[in-house]
Design an enzyme around this catalytic site. Sequence first.
Site, PDB file in Angstrom:
ATOM      1  N   ASP A   1      23.143  16.336  48.842  1.00  0.00           N
ATOM      2  CA  ASP A   1      24.303  15.753  49.492  1.00  0.00           C
ATOM      3  C   ASP A   1      25.011  16.818  50.335  1.00  0.00           C
ATOM      4  O   ASP A   1      25.229  17.948  49.873  1.00  0.00           O
ATOM      5  CB  ASP A   1      25.246  15.215  48.414  1.00  0.00           C
ATOM      6  CG  ASP A   1      26.508  14.614  48.979  1.00  0.00           C
ATOM      7  OD1 ASP A   1      26.413  13.579  49.656  1.00  0.00           O
ATOM      8  OD2 ASP A   1      27.598  15.176  48.732  1.00  0.00           O
TER       9      ASP A   1
ATOM     10  N   GLU B   1      20.630  16.061  53.355  1.00  0.00           N
ATOM     11  CA  GLU B   1      21.551  15.292  54.170  1.00  0.00           C
ATOM     12  C   GLU B   1      22.128  16.320  55.145  1.00  0.00           C
ATOM     13  O   GLU B   1      22.993  17.123  54.777  1.00  0.00           O
ATOM     14  CB  GLU B   1      22.663  14.671  53.325  1.00  0.00           C
ATOM     15  CG  GLU B   1      23.593  13.792  54.153  1.00  0.00           C
ATOM     16  CD  GLU B   1      24.738  13.214  53.338  1.00  0.00           C
ATOM     17  OE1 GLU B   1      25.133  12.073  53.612  1.00  0.00           O
ATOM     18  OE2 GLU B   1      25.247  13.910  52.428  1.00  0.00           O
TER      19      GLU B   1
END
Length: 759
Positions: free
Chosen positions: A394, A430
Amino acid sequence: MSSAAEQEATAGNQAAEDGPARPAVLVNGARRAAPPPAVPAWPGTPVPLGARFRTGPDGMAGTNFALWAGGAEAVELCLFDEPGPGGRESRVRLTELTHEIWHGFVPGVRPGQRYGYRVHGRWDPWTGARWNPAKLLLDPYARAVDGDFALPAEVYGHVRDWPEQHVADTVRDDRDSAPYVPKGVVVHDDDDWSDDRRPKTPWADSVIYELHVRGFTKLHPDIPPELRGTYAGLAHPAAIEHLTQLGVTAVELLPVHQFAHESHLLERGLKNYWGYNSIGYFAPHAAYAASGTTGEQVGEFKRMVRALHAAGIEVILDVVYNHTAEAGELGPTLSLKGIDNRGYYRLQPDARRYADYTGCGNTLHVVQPHVLRLITDSLRYWVTEMGVDGFRFDLAAALARSMHDVDMLSPFLAVIAQDPVLRRVKLIAEPWDVGSGGYQVGAFPPLWTEWNDRYRNAVRDFWRHALPDVREMGYRLSGSSDLYAWGGRRPYASVNFVTAHDGFTLRDLVSYERKHNEANGEGNRDGTDDNRSWNCGTEGETDDEGVRALRRRQLRNLLTTLLLSTGVPMLVAGDEFGRTQGGSNNAYCQDNEISWLDWSLLDDPDWRPLFELTSRLIALRHRHPVLRRRAFFSGRAHSADGLRDLAWFTARGTEMAERDWYAPAATLGMFLSGRDIPGRDERGAPIADDSFLAVLHAGEHSAAFVLPAEPWAERYEVVVDTSEEAQAEAPGGSYPAGTGITVPGRSVLLLRVVGPTPR
């Protein structure tokens, strides 16, 4: 404040005498209870970090505890004899200090023991020092966590309700937090994984399925009620059967590291459902365990991984190492903030404040060796001891920052590249964060794949007929070579997706043009406004069968495009049978029917065909290597007949010229040659496959399309026609090359080439 209270505050904050005088600092909260009984400790060892049960001197069984706490003045290990707030606390002073690691071996401490730490040091938030021994702290290396984070005022290191809120974070709260916070649990790691067989699916052959452990299983009718919403539920044959019927090769689990709920959600009666608020990087989230939370969750997670592996499915974890649940200066003191705030977090020049590249209040200081060690130790643990096969990071750009800027030579990326364990697993970035210069799509080094949001945007825009031309679509369908054809990267560096957990579901993407996040209690201000969606003429659910049929066709178009594109496709759980969130594009706090999968849709005649098409497309992808290439297309002829490995055609049946790429168009033809696939199979033989022609038409009305004539083909057989509702089998139909056909409005045709291309 009374003079007596002032005297008590002064006595309770003598640590501040080591630093310069600051305004509004050093005020006490409440009177503390008498200290608990002390327990002796042997010296133990500084490695490994965390709590490790083992045999100590003289054959004595016990647990070695080791905690990095740079700058701390003293560390107390706190042992609790029973669950709940009434558990009796015993303290162990860790007197051994080696390279800033406090350690000790405690005889007789066995698996199941609940524990935490109290760390002593200076309280001077103006310089970033936030030590407060009144706060029980979770071991960053705890293998299991027992209890919930409720976040009452007692768990904050500062006086949360101080009248002058602009300096509230500087006022120390001396109330004991132990009754209100979860405890770490000693776990015995005795599993060698000798009976496990990892699927080791090559990247190019992978199909990823993003799911939430709880939401995927919570309403499944064939999973026993006591297992729904748990790791055991995901390991159940009924859950695995759906995954194998669909044909996916990997599940990407939304965060399963122990996480906490934000105070603003708890105050509204909500919880953090997605889990992007980690506080324990080694512990499986206890609320997802059916078997218990005093260490049993570890074994349950391992059994889940084994069951998925036995079905040929890899396990990828969505991990959140960019920030923690302690938020900013007004957040709770749960672990790292109280162990060494300055050592773990990036601080601003005004050290009271946190550098926030994540939008969540804080950012871990990955440049620091001990923080980097925490992250890499955690990653290796999940691979070697918990059996997982990869990670999706993330806000990975935040991890790649050096002192300030994103740096692809950063310590984090360098360590991963040389680590003998981590460089062999699947690594997905990401590739952005919320800081300046944080958007880094296409910039991560070899070994890494990336969520490709440019693919998402292009495909959404094409099917709502919003692209000015087809240049962007051409790149995205063929592997995004403009982003990834450098440094030895391959087409599978692009993780292609149309939807993800964050945003509309696929069904909502064709049903709503505006977000509907009212249930979050934030005035519908949360969630993106850039949805690139089209509601097919009506906002939300409707009884108009014409609109409903068009929406189902658009879903077939989107899924077919995704599964025919070069790169690694990622599906979101439930999109294959029409899951809806009622227009919410930010269901992060909806632990209810808004987010849980409605399995009854699989029996609905409107939605069952979508599942059948999706599984057939995945099977088609698995059978045909031309759809999952390991090298980029060259676009050049490799034989005397002039046929290229990739060719693009206009609706006239002619190859696209340069000017055609810049002209408005709703129709695009893509020819994939199966005889020009680079590489060889496992036995060294050349790879050959069928050739295909894909025709994508986003226009509202039917359009004429001339099938490319010889030498491209002799005939074409229809394999997929998304204008048809039923898709359990190929629709059939055969056309001579050079024939003009009618492509229905808003549809995809996939045609298999018959001669002269060898198969």
